[in-house]
Write an enzyme that holds these catalytic residues in place. Structure first.
Site, PDB file in Angstrom:
ATOM      1  N   ASP A  17      -6.990   2.636 -26.040  1.00  0.00           N
ATOM      2  CA  ASP A  17      -7.255   1.199 -26.020  1.00  0.00           C
ATOM      3  C   ASP A  17      -8.713   0.895 -25.679  1.00  0.00           C
ATOM      4  O   ASP A  17      -9.382   1.675 -25.002  1.00  0.00           O
ATOM      5  CB  ASP A  17      -6.308   0.535 -24.992  1.00  0.00           C
ATOM      6  CG  ASP A  17      -6.210  -0.956 -25.204  1.00  0.00           C
ATOM      7  OD1 ASP A  17      -6.607  -1.440 -26.280  1.00  0.00           O
ATOM      8  OD2 ASP A  17      -5.740  -1.645 -24.281  1.00  0.00           O
ATOM      9  N   HIS A  34     -13.094   0.687 -33.879  1.00  0.00           N
ATOM     10  CA  HIS A  34     -12.026   1.598 -34.316  1.00  0.00           C
ATOM     11  C   HIS A  34     -12.639   2.875 -34.902  1.00  0.00           C
ATOM     12  O   HIS A  34     -12.131   3.977 -34.683  1.00  0.00           O
ATOM     13  CB  HIS A  34     -11.122   0.912 -35.335  1.00  0.00           C
ATOM     14  CG  HIS A  34     -10.371  -0.255 -34.766  1.00  0.00           C
ATOM     15  ND1 HIS A  34      -9.741  -0.201 -33.548  1.00  0.00           N
ATOM     16  CD2 HIS A  34     -10.154  -1.515 -35.236  1.00  0.00           C
ATOM     17  CE1 HIS A  34      -9.169  -1.373 -33.294  1.00  0.00           C
ATOM     18  NE2 HIS A  34      -9.419  -2.190 -34.303  1.00  0.00           N
ATOM     19  N   LEU A 128      -1.857  23.602 -30.468  1.00  0.00           N
ATOM     20  CA  LEU A 128      -1.816  22.241 -29.941  1.00  0.00           C
ATOM     21  C   LEU A 128      -1.030  21.368 -30.907  1.00  0.00           C
ATOM     22  O   LEU A 128      -1.326  21.347 -32.097  1.00  0.00           O
ATOM     23  CB  LEU A 128      -3.243  21.687 -29.783  1.00  0.00           C
ATOM     24  CG  LEU A 128      -3.384  20.185 -29.516  1.00  0.00           C
ATOM     25  CD1 LEU A 128      -2.778  19.796 -28.173  1.00  0.00           C
ATOM     26  CD2 LEU A 128      -4.860  19.769 -29.529  1.00  0.00           C
TER      27      LEU A 128
HETATM   28  C1  IPE Z   1      -1.720  -0.491 -27.176  1.00  0.00           C
HETATM   29  O1  IPE Z   1      -2.878  -1.272 -27.181  1.00  0.00           O
HETATM   30  C2  IPE Z   1      -1.503   0.105 -28.514  1.00  0.00           C
HETATM   31  C3  IPE Z   1      -2.495   1.092 -28.936  1.00  0.00           C
HETATM   32  C4  IPE Z   1      -3.504   1.516 -28.250  1.00  0.00           C
HETATM   33  C5  IPE Z   1      -2.283   1.612 -30.250  1.00  0.00           C
HETATM   34  P1  IPE Z   1      -2.835  -2.844 -27.422  1.00  0.00           P
HETATM   35  O2  IPE Z   1      -4.242  -3.310 -27.358  1.00  0.00           O
HETATM   36  O3  IPE Z   1      -2.081  -3.154 -28.649  1.00  0.00           O
HETATM   37  O4  IPE Z   1      -1.988  -3.335 -26.175  1.00  0.00           O
HETATM   38  P2  IPE Z   1      -1.923  -4.745 -25.445  1.00  0.00           P
HETATM   39  O5  IPE Z   1      -1.694  -5.778 -26.499  1.00  0.00           O
HETATM   40  O6  IPE Z   1      -3.224  -4.949 -24.754  1.00  0.00           O
HETATM   41  O7  IPE Z   1      -0.800  -4.603 -24.468  1.00  0.00           O
HETATM   42  C1  IPE Z   2      -7.065   0.029 -29.484  1.00  0.00           C
HETATM   43  O1  IPE Z   2      -8.133  -0.814 -29.327  1.00  0.00           O
HETATM   44  C2  IPE Z   2      -6.752   0.312 -30.927  1.00  0.00           C
HETATM   45  C3  IPE Z   2      -5.496  -0.271 -31.383  1.00  0.00           C
HETATM   46  C4  IPE Z   2      -4.668  -0.965 -30.672  1.00  0.00           C
HETATM   47  C5  IPE Z   2      -5.165  -0.059 -32.772  1.00  0.00           C
HETATM   48  P1  IPE Z   2      -7.982  -2.400 -29.381  1.00  0.00           P
HETATM   49  O2  IPE Z   2      -8.234  -2.844 -30.773  1.00  0.00           O
HETATM   50  O3  IPE Z   2      -6.711  -2.840 -28.801  1.00  0.00           O
HETATM   51  O4  IPE Z   2      -9.186  -2.833 -28.461  1.00  0.00           O
HETATM   52  P2  IPE Z   2      -9.228  -4.056 -27.452  1.00  0.00           P
HETATM   53  O5  IPE Z   2      -8.054  -3.933 -26.547  1.00  0.00           O
HETATM   54  O6  IPE Z   2      -9.176  -5.289 -28.288  1.00  0.00           O
HETATM   55  O7  IPE Z   2     -10.522  -3.892 -26.738  1.00  0.00           O
HETATM   56 MG    MG Z   3      -6.135  -3.389 -26.932  1.00  0.00          MG
END
Ligand code: IPE
Ligand code: IPE
Ligand code: MG
Length: 238
Positions: A17, A34, A128
């Site tokens: 995240d 990303h 792994l």
């Molecule tokens: C969790 O992150 C899912 C992934 C990292 C794939 P999110 O960004 O979707 O989670 P929330 O919405 O902050 O809980």
């Molecule tokens: C995690 O990063 C990737 C996915 C959930 C696909 P985010 O896109 O959730 O990044 P933030 O939380 O907005 O910073």
């Molecule tokens: Mg996120």
């Protein structure tokens, strides 16, 4: 950092995240975050391999992430395809077995195809196991396990009285891996967001304020070092 090789986690789960916030802090588009996040996966996979950790599961796309704009979802799928295309040979050389959890049939056809090819190509590797959680959600997974079990009861394959915790575990999509010993969530959020909720009953949780694209090998080592200092009691008295 000195890690105790006798007490390494066998399975690490990572909620990748903070890509969006990483990009924002640099004045970039979310998709650039990303892209950098995928780059970072390469680093962490390498480090897990070096540390001889047998199972790494990374949360890459949740069942809830479909709520995002089509542009963002498409770019995530495209990055995933690129990762599979570019990294496959190297992953194979490193002895990595690729697996997925979550329903990948709902992903774009070309993404699903690349993943299926990668899974097949690396299926005999055992150094792994890298599991990509894609279109994954724990609630959805528990729901499909419930349906499978109910169907078996209906057909007389299992008796109602025989259902136990192991039955549930065996019908989850995570049934080929041990429960995670350590779950890492970067980006300063303190929640599981529907990640391995059944399997994490006794996982050690480790949080960091660093966003995923900046989460390096040093951070991973710190998480493992802290894990090694935790007292895992599993309900026992000490
Ligand atoms: C969790 O992150 C899912 C992934 C990292 C794939 P999110 O960004 O979707 O989670 P929330 O919405 O902050 O809980
Ligand atoms: C995690 O990063 C990737 C996915 C959930 C696909 P985010 O896109 O959730 O990044 P933030 O939380 O907005 O910073
Ligand atoms: Mg996120």
């Amino acid at each position: 950092m000195q890690l105790n090789r006798e007490n390494m986690p066998k399975h690490i789960g990572v909620i990748m995240d903070g890509n969006g916030r990483w990009a924002k802090s640099k004045g970039l588009k979310r998709t650039m975050g990303h892209k950098q996040g995928v780059e970072n996966l390469r680093t962490i996979v390498k480090e897990c391999k070096r540390l001889e950790i047998p199972f790494l599961t990374v949360y890459a796309f949740s069942t809830e992430n479909w709520k995002r704009t089509q542009e963002e979802v498409s770019s995530l799928m495209w990055l995933l395809e690129q990762y599979m295309t570019r990294e496959l040979k190297e992953l194979h050389k490193e002895g990595v077995r690729i697996k997925t959890i979550g329903d990948i049939n709902e992903l774009p056809e070309s993404t699903c195809k690349k993943l299926t090819e990668g899974i097949e190509y690396t299926k005999d590797n055992r150094d792994l196991t890298l599991t990509l959680a894609l279109n994954y959600g724990s609630r959805s997974d528990i729901t499909q396990a419930t349906k499978l079990i109910a169907d078996k009861v209906k057909n007389g394959e299992i008796l109602l009285e025989e259902i136990n915790e192991e039955t549930i575990s065996n019908h989850l999509s995570t049934n080929f891996m041990p429960d995670p010993d350590l779950i890492i969530r970067p980006s300063g959020e303190y929640r599981l967001s529907n990640f391995m909720m059944w399997e994490s009953s006794y996982s050690e949780l480790w949080f960091s304020n660093i966003n995923w694209p900046d989460f390096g090998a040093d951070q991973l080592q710190q998480a493992i070092s802290d894990y090694q200092n935790r007292d895992r009691r599993f309900g026992n008295a000490k």
